[in-house]
Motif scaffolding. Structure first.
Motif, short mmCIF file in Angstrom:
data_model
loop_
_atom_site.label_atom_id
_atom_site.label_comp_id
_atom_site.label_asym_id
_atom_site.label_seq_id
_atom_site.Cartn_x
_atom_site.Cartn_y
_atom_site.Cartn_z
N ASP A 81 0.82 -1.21 0.00
CA ASP A 81 0.00 0.00 0.00
C ASP A 81 0.86 1.26 0.00
O ASP A 81 0.49 2.28 -0.60
N GLU A 82 2.00 1.22 0.67
CA GLU A 82 2.91 2.37 0.69
C GLU A 82 3.36 2.72 -0.72
O GLU A 82 3.37 3.90 -1.12
N THR A 83 3.69 1.72 -1.50
CA THR A 83 4.14 1.96 -2.88
C THR A 83 2.97 2.39 -3.75
O THR A 83 3.14 3.25 -4.64
N LEU A 84 1.79 1.86 -3.50
CA LEU A 84 0.62 2.31 -4.26
C LEU A 84 0.37 3.80 -4.01
O LEU A 84 0.04 4.54 -4.94
N ASP A 85 0.55 4.24 -2.78
CA ASP A 85 0.39 5.67 -2.48
C ASP A 85 1.42 6.50 -3.25
O ASP A 85 1.11 7.59 -3.74
N TYR A 86 2.65 5.97 -3.35
CA TYR A 86 3.69 6.68 -4.13
C TYR A 86 3.31 6.75 -5.60
O TYR A 86 3.43 7.81 -6.24
N LEU A 87 2.82 5.65 -6.14
CA LEU A 87 2.49 5.60 -7.56
C LEU A 87 1.30 6.49 -7.91
O LEU A 87 1.24 7.05 -9.01
N LYS A 88 0.37 6.62 -6.99
CA LYS A 88 -0.81 7.47 -7.25
C LYS A 88 -0.41 8.90 -7.60
O LYS A 88 -1.09 9.57 -8.38
N GLU A 89 0.68 9.36 -7.03
CA GLU A 89 1.13 10.74 -7.24
C GLU A 89 2.28 10.84 -8.24
O GLU A 89 2.84 11.92 -8.43
N PHE A 90 2.60 9.72 -8.90
CA PHE A 90 3.82 9.71 -9.70
C PHE A 90 3.72 10.55 -10.97
O PHE A 90 2.77 10.43 -11.74
N ARG A 91 4.71 11.39 -11.15
CA ARG A 91 5.02 12.05 -12.43
C ARG A 91 6.53 12.19 -12.46
O ARG A 91 7.13 12.60 -11.47
N PHE A 92 7.13 11.87 -13.58
CA PHE A 92 8.58 11.99 -13.67
C PHE A 92 8.98 13.45 -13.49
O PHE A 92 8.50 14.33 -14.21
N SER A 93 9.85 13.72 -12.53
CA SER A 93 10.22 15.10 -12.21
C SER A 93 11.71 15.36 -12.43
O SER A 93 12.21 16.43 -12.07
N GLY A 94 12.40 14.39 -13.03
CA GLY A 94 13.83 14.53 -13.21
C GLY A 94 14.22 15.14 -14.54
O GLY A 94 13.43 15.83 -15.19
N ASP A 95 15.47 14.88 -14.93
CA ASP A 95 16.04 15.39 -16.18
C ASP A 95 16.33 14.23 -17.12
O ASP A 95 16.66 13.12 -16.68
N MET A 96 16.24 14.51 -18.41
CA MET A 96 16.61 13.52 -19.41
C MET A 96 17.32 14.23 -20.55
O MET A 96 16.84 15.22 -21.08
#
Length: 446
Positions: A81-96
């Motif tokens: 569930d902890e990881t599901l909470d992380y994924l719910k808010e996921f958007r890549f915020s880094g650099d490429m």
């Protein structure tokens, strides 16, 4: 059930289980650097062609975990569930950063450099590799075919020989490699590619005579169309085609030959067309072509080529064999440190790399330089000192995607860039035979 437009589950399961474990140990948010590269080129490739970057950026616009994906992961018990909470808010915020589409690449070339937390970089692995491994393979094959064609147009006719979605991606990659059109209408619509195609043998067989079939096609498409002349007898087919066009008040645009000895047939048909006064009528050929067959047809009076199976399967090299590896990460002391695999035959070079290409006195590429440095500024300074052309461009900055790199006009720019960079390579790069890569790759430290 209809699939979601989200691309987040184009992901291997172990990416999520790694994130799950890393969240529990407190290492998931460590700043990290990953690179996409190939350890070597296939024996038949002296250079590779970068394609698919635009598709990656478009896919990342839709890379988010919607309720549908979260419910699936929860129901299957994939992660906590902890990881599901992380994924719910996921958007890549880094650099490429990465090589521009159309750029040529070599062993070790960092096609993509992805910087962010371990979690957000890890989750992109499969998406990045699945796109690049396919598209780079197709573009590399297309480039060899257009080299063999010596300026004669090559057209993609491979849709029926591939997965329906892969065919669309292959058409795009083929354009980057120098192709001039596609028979696949979804690809033509999505990427604004020239659509090509007229009729198959079945259309001729549908009618009571070949001439009636030709008359029907010309009535719809005009005398400038291309008529398929080998359903029955080619010489008679040519006569019927020319006469049908003239009866409609014009000169026939082209004839297509799809069987037999294409070299011999092309010479015979060219002679017949000229004898009939149809000197402007062109000849296009199809029939299981690859770069070697196209090269063998170089002396024949052929004006264009239609390529199918061998194009969409990479002409014997269906994947570019690229990998995605962690090359640097933050240590417990807060300092970035290089990391590398030591596995036999699968070792990697640690550290973030900046790539450049050095030209010789005649203006041809002499070597690929990969500078390993603790900072981008130091690497850039080293490349400038060596007079190298920088090969990587920013693709994503702090999560902001450069959408102009995949929207209108991007594909045409990628093809033009490929032509320029391919022309920069030394002569041996253009050979179709097996051999060494066109230029060597050298690692240096700044």
């Amino acid at each position: 059930m209809p699939s979601s437009v989200s691309t987040s589950l184009l992901t291997d399961m172990y990416e999520l289980t790694m994130i799950d474990a890393a969240l529990k140990t407190g290492t998931a948010m460590r700043p990290s650097v990953f690179e996409v590269f190939g350890r070597r080129l296939p024996a038949t490739r002296r250079f590779g062609v970068v394609a698919g970057t635009g598709r990656i950026l478009e896919a990342l616009e839709r890379f988010e975990f919607e309720p549908e994906q979260i419910d699936f992961l929860h129901a299957r018990g994939i992660v906590s569930d902890e990881t599901l909470d992380y994924l719910k808010e996921f958007r890549f915020s880094g650099d490429m950063m990465g090589y521009a589409e159309g750029e040529c690449y070599f062993p070790g070339s960092p096609l993509l450099t992805v910087e962010g937390t371990f979690a957000e970089c890890t989750i992109l692995e499969t998406l990045l590799l699945s796109i690049l491994n396919h598209d780079c393979a197709i573009a590399s094959a297309a480039s060899r075919m257009t080299i063999a064609a010596h300026g004669r147009p090559c057209m993609d006719m491979g849709a029926r020989r591939a997965h329906e979605r892969a065919a669309v991606s292959a058409a795009r990659a083929a354009i980057i490699g120098g192709f001039a059109g596609t028979s696949d209408l979804e690809a033509a619509k999505r990427y604004n590619i020239r659509a090509i195609g007229t009729a198959a043998h079945s259309f001729t067989l549908l009618h009571d005579s070949e001439r009636e079939a030709f008359d029907a096609q010309i009535a719809l498409l005009g005398p400038g169309t291309t008529l398929l002349v080998d359903t029955y007898d080619i010489p008679q087919g040519v006569v019927n085609a020319v006469e049908a066009a003239r009866a409609a008040g014009g000169e026939l645009g082209a004839v297509r030959i799809d069987s037999g000895d294409l070299v011999a047939q092309a010479f015979k048909v060219r002679g017949q067309l000229d004898a009939l006064g149809a000197t402007t009528t062109k000849i296009t050929v199809t029939n299981d072509l690859d770069e070697y067959a196209i090269a063998a047809l170089g002396a024949a009076p052929i004006d264009s080529y239609g390529v199918g199976t061998k194009l969409v399967t990479g002409s014997g090299v269906p994947t570019a064999a690229l990998v995605y590896k962690l090359v640097a990460r933050e240590g417990d002391d807060g300092v970035m440190k290089p990391v590398a695999k030591k596995s036999e035959s699968k070792s990697t070079v640690g550290g973030r790399k900046l790539a450049g290409r050095v030209l010789d006195e005649e203006g041809y590429a002499a070597e690929e330089i990969l500078v390993v440095a603790s900072s981008r500024e130091a690497a850039e300074a080293k490349l400038d000192e060596l007079g190298a052309r920088r090969l990587q461009i920013p693709l994503i900055t702090k999560g902001e995607i450069r959408s102009e790199l995949w929207k209108d006009g991007a594909l045409e720019k990628a093809q033009a860039h490929h032509v320029r960079t391919r022309n920069e390579l030394p002569y041996q790069a253009w050979r179709l035979s097996e051999g060494e890569t066109a230029i060597p790759t050298r690692y240096i430290e700044a």
